[in-house]
Design a protein around this motif. Structure first.
Motif, PDB file in Angstrom:
ATOM      1  N   MET A   1      39.212  58.715  20.745  1.00  0.00           N
ATOM      2  CA  MET A   1      38.651  59.751  19.875  1.00  0.00           C
ATOM      3  C   MET A   1      38.020  60.887  20.656  1.00  0.00           C
ATOM      4  O   MET A   1      37.354  61.756  20.084  1.00  0.00           O
ATOM      5  N   GLY A   2      38.208  60.885  21.965  1.00  0.00           N
ATOM      6  CA  GLY A   2      37.715  61.988  22.782  1.00  0.00           C
ATOM      7  C   GLY A   2      36.322  61.810  23.338  1.00  0.00           C
ATOM      8  O   GLY A   2      35.785  62.739  23.962  1.00  0.00           O
ATOM      9  N   LYS A   3      35.694  60.662  23.131  1.00  0.00           N
ATOM     10  CA  LYS A   3      34.334  60.467  23.618  1.00  0.00           C
ATOM     11  C   LYS A   3      34.351  60.202  25.119  1.00  0.00           C
ATOM     12  O   LYS A   3      35.132  59.389  25.612  1.00  0.00           O
ATOM     13  N   THR A   4      33.459  60.904  25.839  1.00  0.00           N
ATOM     14  CA  THR A   4      33.347  60.706  27.279  1.00  0.00           C
ATOM     15  C   THR A   4      32.400  59.548  27.558  1.00  0.00           C
ATOM     16  O   THR A   4      31.859  58.918  26.649  1.00  0.00           O
ATOM     17  N   THR A   5      32.155  59.291  28.825  1.00  0.00           N
ATOM     18  CA  THR A   5      31.235  58.235  29.215  1.00  0.00           C
ATOM     19  C   THR A   5      29.780  58.690  29.155  1.00  0.00           C
ATOM     20  O   THR A   5      28.871  57.902  29.438  1.00  0.00           O
ATOM     21  N   VAL A   6      29.553  59.952  28.797  1.00  0.00           N
ATOM     22  CA  VAL A   6      28.198  60.483  28.637  1.00  0.00           C
ATOM     23  C   VAL A   6      27.866  60.524  27.152  1.00  0.00           C
ATOM     24  O   VAL A   6      28.668  61.001  26.338  1.00  0.00           O
ATOM     25  N   GLU A   7      26.690  60.052  26.795  1.00  0.00           N
ATOM     26  CA  GLU A   7      26.303  59.964  25.391  1.00  0.00           C
ATOM     27  C   GLU A   7      26.334  61.321  24.705  1.00  0.00           C
ATOM     28  O   GLU A   7      25.857  62.324  25.251  1.00  0.00           O
ATOM     29  N   ASN A   8      26.918  61.359  23.515  1.00  0.00           N
ATOM     30  CA  ASN A   8      26.988  62.547  22.661  1.00  0.00           C
ATOM     31  C   ASN A   8      27.772  63.699  23.287  1.00  0.00           C
ATOM     32  O   ASN A   8      27.549  64.860  22.951  1.00  0.00           O
ATOM     33  N   VAL A   9      28.689  63.368  24.193  1.00  0.00           N
ATOM     34  CA  VAL A   9      29.572  64.378  24.789  1.00  0.00           C
ATOM     35  C   VAL A   9      31.014  63.929  24.592  1.00  0.00           C
ATOM     36  O   VAL A   9      31.382  62.806  24.970  1.00  0.00           O
ATOM     37  N   TRP A  10      31.806  64.794  23.992  1.00  0.00           N
ATOM     38  CA  TRP A  10      33.224  64.557  23.770  1.00  0.00           C
ATOM     39  C   TRP A  10      34.027  65.594  24.559  1.00  0.00           C
ATOM     40  O   TRP A  10      33.490  66.620  24.988  1.00  0.00           O
ATOM     41  N   ALA A  11      35.306  65.345  24.754  1.00  0.00           N
ATOM     42  CA  ALA A  11      36.172  66.307  25.449  1.00  0.00           C
ATOM     43  C   ALA A  11      37.585  66.202  24.910  1.00  0.00           C
ATOM     44  O   ALA A  11      38.001  65.151  24.408  1.00  0.00           O
ATOM     45  N   GLY A  12      38.322  67.301  25.000  1.00  0.00           N
ATOM     46  CA  GLY A  12      39.705  67.308  24.535  1.00  0.00           C
ATOM     47  C   GLY A  12      40.469  68.472  25.109  1.00  0.00           C
ATOM     48  O   GLY A  12      39.909  69.358  25.769  1.00  0.00           O
ATOM     49  N   GLY A  13      41.764  68.480  24.883  1.00  0.00           N
ATOM     50  CA  GLY A  13      42.617  69.523  25.435  1.00  0.00           C
ATOM     51  C   GLY A  13      43.053  69.186  26.848  1.00  0.00           C
ATOM     52  O   GLY A  13      42.978  68.031  27.293  1.00  0.00           O
ATOM     53  N   ASP A  14      43.474  70.191  27.596  1.00  0.00           N
ATOM     54  CA  ASP A  14      44.034  69.972  28.927  1.00  0.00           C
ATOM     55  C   ASP A  14      43.054  69.327  29.895  1.00  0.00           C
ATOM     56  O   ASP A  14      43.460  68.660  30.849  1.00  0.00           O
ATOM     57  N   CYS A  15      41.743  69.530  29.685  1.00  0.00           N
ATOM     58  CA  CYS A  15      40.755  68.999  30.629  1.00  0.00           C
ATOM     59  C   CYS A  15      40.560  67.502  30.499  1.00  0.00           C
ATOM     60  O   CYS A  15      39.960  66.868  31.375  1.00  0.00           O
ATOM     61  N   ALA A  16      41.020  66.903  29.391  1.00  0.00           N
ATOM     62  CA  ALA A  16      40.751  65.495  29.106  1.00  0.00           C
ATOM     63  C   ALA A  16      41.964  64.620  29.395  1.00  0.00           C
ATOM     64  O   ALA A  16      43.110  65.064  29.317  1.00  0.00           O
ATOM     65  N   SER A  17      41.692  63.367  29.710  1.00  0.00           N
ATOM     66  CA  SER A  17      42.769  62.423  30.012  1.00  0.00           C
ATOM     67  C   SER A  17      43.539  62.054  28.751  1.00  0.00           C
ATOM     68  O   SER A  17      43.013  62.101  27.643  1.00  0.00           O
ATOM     69  N   GLY A  18      44.787  61.687  28.940  1.00  0.00           N
ATOM     70  CA  GLY A  18      45.613  61.259  27.811  1.00  0.00           C
ATOM     71  C   GLY A  18      46.293  62.429  27.136  1.00  0.00           C
ATOM     72  O   GLY A  18      45.783  63.538  27.086  1.00  0.00           O
ATOM     73  N   GLY A  19      47.489  62.187  26.615  1.00  0.00           N
ATOM     74  CA  GLY A  19      48.198  63.211  25.854  1.00  0.00           C
ATOM     75  C   GLY A  19      48.937  64.207  26.734  1.00  0.00           C
ATOM     76  O   GLY A  19      48.721  64.295  27.939  1.00  0.00           O
ATOM     77  N   ASP A  20      49.827  64.963  26.095  1.00  0.00           N
ATOM     78  CA  ASP A  20      50.590  65.994  26.786  1.00  0.00           C
ATOM     79  C   ASP A  20      49.808  67.295  26.796  1.00  0.00           C
ATOM     80  O   ASP A  20      48.977  67.553  25.931  1.00  0.00           O
ATOM     81  N   ASP A  21      50.082  68.140  27.782  1.00  0.00           N
ATOM     82  CA  ASP A  21      49.422  69.440  27.861  1.00  0.00           C
ATOM     83  C   ASP A  21      50.152  70.433  26.958  1.00  0.00           C
ATOM     84  O   ASP A  21      50.815  71.370  27.410  1.00  0.00           O
ATOM     85  N   LEU A  22      50.029  70.212  25.654  1.00  0.00           N
ATOM     86  CA  LEU A  22      50.670  71.062  24.663  1.00  0.00           C
ATOM     87  C   LEU A  22      49.622  71.599  23.701  1.00  0.00           C
ATOM     88  O   LEU A  22      48.613  70.943  23.435  1.00  0.00           O
ATOM     89  N   THR A  23      49.874  72.775  23.149  1.00  0.00           N
ATOM     90  CA  THR A  23      48.958  73.351  22.169  1.00  0.00           C
ATOM     91  C   THR A  23      48.733  72.393  21.010  1.00  0.00           C
ATOM     92  O   THR A  23      47.600  72.144  20.587  1.00  0.00           O
ATOM     93  N   VAL A  24      49.816  71.834  20.484  1.00  0.00           N
ATOM     94  CA  VAL A  24      49.707  70.974  19.309  1.00  0.00           C
ATOM     95  C   VAL A  24      48.924  69.703  19.616  1.00  0.00           C
ATOM     96  O   VAL A  24      48.158  69.206  18.779  1.00  0.00           O
ATOM     97  N   THR A  25      49.065  69.164  20.824  1.00  0.00           N
ATOM     98  CA  THR A  25      48.305  67.982  21.218  1.00  0.00           C
ATOM     99  C   THR A  25      46.823  68.317  21.328  1.00  0.00           C
ATOM    100  O   THR A  25      45.961  67.542  20.901  1.00  0.00           O
ATOM    101  N   ALA A  26      46.515  69.481  21.894  1.00  0.00           N
ATOM    102  CA  ALA A  26      45.122  69.915  22.013  1.00  0.00           C
ATOM    103  C   ALA A  26      44.476  70.073  20.643  1.00  0.00           C
ATOM    104  O   ALA A  26      43.321  69.699  20.445  1.00  0.00           O
TER     105      ALA A  26
END
Length: 446
Positions: free
Chosen positions: A402-427
């Motif tokens: 679900m995009g949650k990082t290992t830091v409390e109350n911090v999420w990440a997504g898009g090209d900077c985050a692990s998992g998924g393809d580097d595509l606009t639709v995936t982001a």
């Protein structure tokens, strides 16, 4: 014209203004009403449709196409936007030929899929032409969220969070929002300033404050955001560029393909944009294709795209490769750069042919030289400036499903985050899903 022909090197105005305008028109013309009806009528409206499964944002494709058939394209757009708020841009830039259209039953049976991408554009453009935004904000929750990075993931997250009643502050390091949709997509895929029009339309839901020119690690910090906001969503992209491991990369004329595309996208007059006579693009992904094709459209005489592996290993789809060659780009497969040669500025690139031996790429010793007064490097990007404390995995910020990082109350997504393809639709999907998880956590639902 004669003066330009005598001039080698990187110069502007290789083509007259009318030719440039023609070259950079819409790659795919939008469907007219009747054309959309004909295209939509080809859909079988499959139960458990494979096209829907193939879509990273899980748009109910049979439903929105049926809504077009019944003459309600605005309802079709709402079906799309419910899952993908950037459905307008995705309709233009998604590699549908390797996603929804590749698994279309019509494609498998006849070799001609339903034109899902163009139908999606028809529906979304119809609704976006209206002044009123199709969504309203929920009752205010009193919660505040910082979204860092206004690319596809950040915009998707910001819109969903605002719609759920949260107050969002959207930070971005550039003066204009949109991320790669604004700065990294080929101009012929997103014409008439569509990226900015889409941003303005998306922000019209309200509840989103914008602070541009704010770079994480310089103007703002993760610790500061954590103390000022209830949650943080990072969509900072990949700011670093992989280095080309070859001699001569510091010569004039060798530049980053991403920056080349960004300059082109921000140019008000393409006749002032310099381009080489002999351009070599190094790389095999979508960025390499976009750079190569646009160099050709700007008037480069010879454009060669070189990739170190074979045709079937390229990141760019076969459709994109065919698009490049149809525009006059030569693709050199199984060739890795050995050196860029020149006196002060580049004049040629030396490549070594390669072969795969037991799964490993090896040089064959056979060399080839290609004239180049401009070299555009498109061999991928790397994460740059990730805040301390975050876990990095495979060169990206580690996140859960679900995009949650290992830091409390911090999420990440898009090209900077692990998992998924580097595509606009995936982001977009990652931003949407992270927003829903943020909402669940902040409201005590999960």
């Amino acid at each position: 014209m004669e003066n330009r022909e005598r001039h080698a090197g990187i110069v502007a105005g290789r083509l007259p203004a009318d030719a440039l305008a023609e070259n950079f028109t819409d790659l795919h013309e939008p469907l007219a009403d009747h054309e959309a009806q004909v295209a939509a009528d080809r859909c079988y409206f499959c139960y458990d449709a494979p096209c829907m499964t193939a879509c990273p944002t899980s748009i109910d494709i049979p439903m929105f196409i049926r809504q077009i058939v019944t003459g309600t394209p605005k309802a079709a757009a709402k079906t799309i936007f419910d899952q993908n708020i950037l459905g307008g841009m995705c309709a233009r830039v998604c590699p549908t030929e390797t996603l929804c259209e590749e698994v279309c039953v019509r494609e498998i049976a006849e070799g001609k899929p339903v034109e899902i991408g163009r139908l999606q554009r028809f529906a979304t453009d119809t609704l976006m032409a209206e002044a009123a935004h199709p969504y309203e904000r929920a009752e205010a929750t009193g919660k505040t969220i910082a979204v860092v990075g206004a690319g596809p993931a950040g915009l998707s997250a910001a819109h969903r969070l605002a719609m759920l009643g949260h107050d969002v502050t959207l930070f971005d390091s550039r003066p204009k929002l949109g991320g790669l949709n604004e700065f990294g997509i080929a101009s012929y895929k997103s014409t008439e300033n569509f990226a900015q029009k889409e941003v303005e339309w998306l922000l019209s839901i309200g509840g989103i404050q914008v602070q541009s020119g704010q770079k994480l690690g310089e103007d703002i910090t993760l610790e500061g955001l954590k103390s000022d906001f209830d949650a943080v969503f990072l969509s900072i992209g990949l700011g670093g560029v992989n280095a080309l491991r070859a001699d001569g990369v510091d010569l004039d004329g060798v530049e980053d393909a991403v920056e080349f595309i960004a300059k082109l996208r921000q140019s008000d007059d393409l006749s002032t944009l310099p381009v080489g006579r002999n351009v070599v693009v190094i790389g095999g992904g979508m960025t390499a294709v976009d750079a190569a094709v646009q160099a050709k459209l700007l008037g480069a005489q010879n454009v060669t795209m070189a990739y170190r592996r074979g045709k079937d290993r390229m990141g760019a789809s076969e459709y994109e490769q065919d698009l490049a060659t149809s525009k006059g780009v030569t693709i050199l497969y199984d060739a890795q750069p050995s050196a860029v040669l020149g006196e002060g500025s580049c004049s040629e690139v030396v490549f070594e042919y390669t072969a795969e031996v037991d799964g490993a790429l090896k040089g064959t010793g056979e060399m080839v030289s290609i004239a180049a007064d401009q070299v555009l490097v498109a061999i991928g990007q790397t994460l740059l400036g990730a805040p301390e404390g975050l876990t990095i995995e495979g060169g990206k910020i580690a996140v859960d499903a679900m995009g949650k990082t290992t830091v409390e109350n911090v999420w990440a997504g898009g090209d900077c985050a692990s998992g998924g393809d580097d595509l606009t639709v995936t982001a977009v999907a990652e931003g949407r899903d992270a927003a829903m998880d943020i909402h669940s956590v902040l409201m005590g639902e999960g």
